[in-house]
Design a protein around this motif. Structure first.
Motif, short mmCIF file in Angstrom:
data_model
loop_
_atom_site.label_atom_id
_atom_site.label_comp_id
_atom_site.label_asym_id
_atom_site.label_seq_id
_atom_site.Cartn_x
_atom_site.Cartn_y
_atom_site.Cartn_z
N SER A 156 0.85 -1.18 0.00
CA SER A 156 0.00 0.00 0.00
C SER A 156 0.89 1.24 0.00
O SER A 156 2.05 1.18 0.40
N SER A 201 -11.05 -2.88 -1.28
CA SER A 201 -10.03 -2.98 -0.24
C SER A 201 -8.69 -3.42 -0.82
O SER A 201 -7.63 -2.92 -0.43
N VAL A 204 -6.72 -0.72 -2.43
CA VAL A 204 -5.93 0.01 -1.44
C VAL A 204 -4.64 -0.76 -1.14
O VAL A 204 -3.55 -0.17 -1.09
N ALA A 209 -5.31 3.11 -4.43
CA ALA A 209 -6.22 4.01 -3.72
C ALA A 209 -5.66 4.18 -2.31
O ALA A 209 -4.92 3.32 -1.82
N ASP A 210 -5.99 5.28 -1.67
CA ASP A 210 -5.50 5.54 -0.32
C ASP A 210 -6.42 4.97 0.74
O ASP A 210 -5.97 4.63 1.84
N CYS A 211 -7.70 4.89 0.42
CA CYS A 211 -8.64 4.30 1.38
C CYS A 211 -9.90 3.87 0.66
O CYS A 211 -10.19 4.30 -0.45
N TYR A 212 -10.63 3.02 1.31
CA TYR A 212 -11.97 2.64 0.89
C TYR A 212 -12.85 2.78 2.11
O TYR A 212 -12.58 2.20 3.16
N GLY A 235 -1.09 -1.85 5.08
CA GLY A 235 -2.25 -1.05 5.46
C GLY A 235 -3.00 -1.70 6.61
O GLY A 235 -2.46 -2.50 7.36
N SER A 260 -10.86 0.84 4.93
CA SER A 260 -9.61 0.18 4.56
C SER A 260 -8.63 1.29 4.21
O SER A 260 -8.91 2.11 3.33
N LEU A 261 -7.49 1.33 4.86
CA LEU A 261 -6.54 2.40 4.62
C LEU A 261 -5.18 1.84 4.26
O LEU A 261 -4.78 0.77 4.71
N GLY A 262 -4.47 2.58 3.43
CA GLY A 262 -3.21 2.09 2.91
C GLY A 262 -1.98 2.60 3.62
O GLY A 262 -0.97 1.92 3.67
#
Length: 276
Positions: A156, A201, A204, A209-212, A235, A260-262
């Motif tokens: 991530s 997710s 990410v 992507a940085d987040c979902y 992440g 969900s964060l990366g």
């Protein structure tokens, strides 16, 4: 996870990937033929004959692979906590994640399965047959993506400084006003609509992507595999108060809204207004 558990999860990864791919390809064959039946569940979400076909296939294959490990599937989830509470290890399965996308014809759907040890996912596989991507991870071994015949490690995104725009993966049917109520106006955002929750997710985890942010009902089967894939990619996955999700610890298997964060170094407590 002790060494014995560690070895078991690692030894099962290859077979789990193969089973997930076979289930996803079964769904895809039904999808391509367009010959399926659909109905509505009591929670007003669709279910199709493809969901059930994949469920029965996964149940059969996992019982052959590990006859002593129970299976908890979205399509057979009415198992009381009194019984589940004794499971120290079990398979957590969503045969067809993104049934609405399957029905709408977008192709953004996936099969996902996780091995849960002591209430935490330790192995995960997410396979999107139409997009042709298979994500997998085992605790302590990193995460990988198989695409176009190649398998590569994934990570991530990690920023030296905050990004100019935070890339937010979101559902195509998500009401933007709900996101605006959660995301702080102090940052700039770029929305990336997609279908299946698990594929978002994994987007990410892949660093795309940085987040979902998921607002709305999901089950533990929607987050088990993506969580370990995210964690092994660098992440993580939390509720919107940035607290860990629980697995097999409540009578209800419904998740809270989650993110969900990366990149954990970004100021998520400031990005999410709800935490102010």
């Amino acid at each position: 996870m002790n060494n014995q558990q560690h070895d078991l999860a690692q030894s099962l990864l290859s077979s789990a990937c193969e089973i997930a791919e076979q289930a996803g390809d079964l769904i895809n064959s039904i999808y391509q033929q367009g010959d399926y039946q659909s109905e509505w569940k009591s929670d007003s979400t669709p279910v199709t004959s493809a969901d059930y076909a994949a469920h029965h296939f996964l149940l059969e294959q996992l019982e052959k692979l590990t006859p002593d490990i129970p299976v908890l599937s979205e399509e057979h989830a009415a198992i009381p906590l009194e019984k589940r509470a004794h499971w120290s290890r079990y398979w957590l399965v969503d045969p067809l994640d993104g049934t609405q996308e399957f029905v709408s014809g977008s192709g953004d759907f996936a099969t996902e399965l996780a091995l849960v040890e002591n209430n935490q996912p330790v192995l995960g596989v997410v396979y999107g047959p139409v997009v042709g991507k298979r994500y997998s991870a085992v605790k302590g071994h990193g995460a990988s993506l198989r695409f176009q015949g190649k398998e590569l490690p994934i990570h991530s995104s990690h920023y030296a400084t905050a990004p100019e725009r935070i890339r937010v993966a979101t559902s195509r049917v998500q009401n933007p006003a709900l996101l605006q109520a959660i995301l702080s106006g102090d940052f700039r955002y770029h929305l990336q609509p997609l279908g299946s929750a698990s594929l978002k997710s994994c987007l990410v985890a892949e660093g795309l992507a940085d987040c979902y942010i998921r607002i709305g009902p999901t089950g533990e089967w929607d987050t088990g595999a993506p969580q370990i894939i995210l964690q092994e990619a660098g992440g993580d996955l939390f509720d919107l108060q940035l607290q860990a999700l629980s697995y097999n610890q409540r009578e209800s298997l419904e998740n809270p809204n989650f993110i969900s964060l990366g990149d954990a170094s970004l100021p998520w407590h400031e990005i999410l207004k709800r935490n102010h």
